[in-house]
Scaffold this active site. Structure first.
Site, PDB file in Angstrom:
ATOM      1  N   SER A 174       0.811  -1.218   0.000  1.00 50.40           N
ATOM      2  CA  SER A 174       0.000   0.000   0.000  1.00 50.40           C
ATOM      3  C   SER A 174       0.846   1.270   0.000  1.00 50.40           C
ATOM      4  O   SER A 174       1.830   1.383   0.741  1.00 50.40           O
ATOM      5  CB  SER A 174      -0.918   0.011   1.230  1.00 50.40           C
ATOM      6  OG  SER A 174      -1.648   1.229   1.280  1.00 50.40           O
ATOM      7  N   LYS A 182     -14.074  -3.862   1.681  1.00 51.32           N
ATOM      8  CA  LYS A 182     -14.981  -2.716   1.540  1.00 51.32           C
ATOM      9  C   LYS A 182     -16.427  -3.091   1.847  1.00 51.32           C
ATOM     10  O   LYS A 182     -17.188  -2.279   2.375  1.00 51.32           O
ATOM     11  CB  LYS A 182     -14.860  -2.114   0.146  1.00 51.32           C
ATOM     12  CG  LYS A 182     -13.505  -1.460  -0.102  1.00 51.32           C
ATOM     13  CD  LYS A 182     -13.431  -0.797  -1.466  1.00 51.32           C
ATOM     14  CE  LYS A 182     -12.058  -0.192  -1.698  1.00 51.32           C
ATOM     15  NZ  LYS A 182     -11.958   0.504  -3.007  1.00 51.32           N
ATOM     16  N   ASP A 220     -13.935   6.708  -3.581  1.00 53.69           N
ATOM     17  CA  ASP A 220     -13.354   6.216  -4.833  1.00 53.69           C
ATOM     18  C   ASP A 220     -13.902   6.955  -6.052  1.00 53.69           C
ATOM     19  O   ASP A 220     -13.147   7.368  -6.935  1.00 53.69           O
ATOM     20  CB  ASP A 220     -13.616   4.713  -4.990  1.00 53.69           C
ATOM     21  CG  ASP A 220     -12.771   3.878  -4.051  1.00 53.69           C
ATOM     22  OD1 ASP A 220     -11.665   4.330  -3.682  1.00 53.69           O
ATOM     23  OD2 ASP A 220     -13.210   2.771  -3.675  1.00 53.69           O
ATOM     24  N   GLY A 238     -17.350  -4.178  -7.580  1.00 56.63           N
ATOM     25  CA  GLY A 238     -17.442  -3.123  -6.590  1.00 56.63           C
ATOM     26  C   GLY A 238     -16.759  -1.837  -7.007  1.00 56.63           C
ATOM     27  O   GLY A 238     -17.239  -0.741  -6.692  1.00 56.63           O
ATOM     28  N   MET A 250      -8.202   1.985 -14.004  1.00 49.72           N
ATOM     29  CA  MET A 250      -8.170   2.238 -12.562  1.00 49.72           C
ATOM     30  C   MET A 250      -6.935   1.624 -11.895  1.00 49.72           C
ATOM     31  O   MET A 250      -6.567   2.026 -10.801  1.00 49.72           O
ATOM     32  CB  MET A 250      -9.440   1.691 -11.909  1.00 49.72           C
ATOM     33  CG  MET A 250     -10.691   2.459 -12.253  1.00 49.72           C
ATOM     34  SD  MET A 250     -12.056   1.901 -11.202  1.00 49.72           S
ATOM     35  CE  MET A 250     -13.442   2.615 -12.066  1.00 49.72           C
ATOM     36  N   TYR A 263      -2.747   0.804 -11.843  1.00 54.09           N
ATOM     37  CA  TYR A 263      -1.573   1.590 -12.212  1.00 54.09           C
ATOM     38  C   TYR A 263      -0.324   0.777 -11.904  1.00 54.09           C
ATOM     39  O   TYR A 263      -0.369  -0.229 -11.187  1.00 54.09           O
ATOM     40  CB  TYR A 263      -1.534   2.921 -11.450  1.00 54.09           C
ATOM     41  CG  TYR A 263      -1.299   2.759  -9.963  1.00 54.09           C
ATOM     42  CD1 TYR A 263      -0.010   2.806  -9.442  1.00 54.09           C
ATOM     43  CD2 TYR A 263      -2.358   2.533  -9.088  1.00 54.09           C
ATOM     44  CE1 TYR A 263       0.210   2.627  -8.083  1.00 54.09           C
ATOM     45  CE2 TYR A 263      -2.149   2.362  -7.736  1.00 54.09           C
ATOM     46  CZ  TYR A 263      -0.859   2.406  -7.237  1.00 54.09           C
ATOM     47  OH  TYR A 263      -0.637   2.230  -5.901  1.00 54.09           O
ATOM     48  N   GLY A 301      -4.565   4.802 -12.948  1.00 53.67           N
ATOM     49  CA  GLY A 301      -5.301   5.097 -11.732  1.00 53.67           C
ATOM     50  C   GLY A 301      -4.497   5.685 -10.596  1.00 53.67           C
ATOM     51  O   GLY A 301      -5.029   5.815  -9.482  1.00 53.67           O
TER      52      GLY A 301
END
Length: 275
Positions: free
Chosen positions: A15, A66, A103, A130, A214, A216, A237
């Protein structure tokens, strides 16, 4: 006492969120601590409660949690209810958990950053999971002429059409229903991560069209590699990641950071594999 925030995911080591929010905090003179937390696949709710118990004030949520985040919230924003997913958690003054999703607004702001006009445009969105569900309301709010959703399982795209039809002109179906050309084509599938290419026609792009993935990475995704020779201008993205993070930061701290310098640092770090 330093306010604590984190990003939950599984896996999560990759992340970029701790770097992004660290830069936002430095820029806006906010004293926070932001870490990455790997929650067990079957234990997200417990991980969130444990984080709150040790002073956590909010969190970002990424795959695959999520939906779990959506389920545990006491209160949801309108856009989170529409999306059926939450990527931003906030602990209220009464200890209750508020959920939002940033988002979609991240995508729209990234397109605006690159001066991609949406009003009156014909937009194709590939995928019906999603990630796509989370961006349809903000896209339709920009008043395109039409949003078309295509998916390998046509029924999922058709369901999205039913769910969002009150917001604008939208239709969905399988890849065999595609016709005409589009001004903006958004890949909302994770196919790029596995090197797969959706079955799209070569004649998809109108003059001066944009192709947006979306996903990258340090190199263009396979979708963008395909779209470039067919005349499209290309965006990945990374900007969406930064813009959705900035909206989360604003929800937590009530101050809006500047995204341009963080975009530049993140792009350079990808090029040199520094993060």
């Amino acid at each position: 006492m330093t306010d604590r925030y984190c990003v939950f995911g599984n896996p999560i080591k990759h992340s970029k969120s701790p770097f992004i929010h660290g830069e936002f905090a430095h820029q806006t003179h906010q004293t926070i601590e932001y870490t990455a937390q790997q929650a067990p696949l079957d234990g997200f709710a417990n991980a969130w409660r444990a984080f709150v118990d040790v002073g956590g004030r909010g969190a970002n949520v990424t795959v695959p949690f999520k939906g779990d985040a959506f389920a545990l919230c006491d209160t949801l924003s309108h856009r989170a209810r529409r999306a059926g997913a939450v990527n931003t958690l906030i602990v209220g003054g009464n200890g209750r958990t508020y959920g939002d999703t940033t988002d979609g607004i991240g995508l729209v702001r990234d397109l605006a950053y690159h001066r991609v006009a949406l009003i009156g445009k014909r937009i194709l969105v590939v995928g019906a999971g999603g990630a796509v569900r989370g961006v349809l309301e903000p896209l339709l709010a920009e008043q395109p002429s039409e949003v078309v959703v295509v998916n390998r399982t046509a029924e999922k795209a058709e369901q999205l059409t039913d769910d969002f039809a009150d917001l604008g002109t939208i239709r969905g179906g399988g890849f065999d229903t595609l016709s005409g050309q589009f001004d903006i084509v958004i890949n909302g599938t994770s196919a790029s991560l596995s090197g797969d290419l959706p079955p799209l026609p070569d004649t998809l792009f109108a003059a001066n069209a944009w192709a947006y993935d979306m996903m990258y990475g340090p190199e263009p995704t396979i979708f963008l590699q395909w779209a470039g020779p067919r005349g499209a201008k290309l965006l990945d993205g990374l900007g969406m990641l930064v813009e959705q993070a900035a909206e989360s930061f604003f929800l937590w701290r009530n101050v809006r950071p500047e995204t341009a310098p963080v975009r530049e640092m993140l792009r350079k770090s990808l090029e040199f594999d520094e993060l």
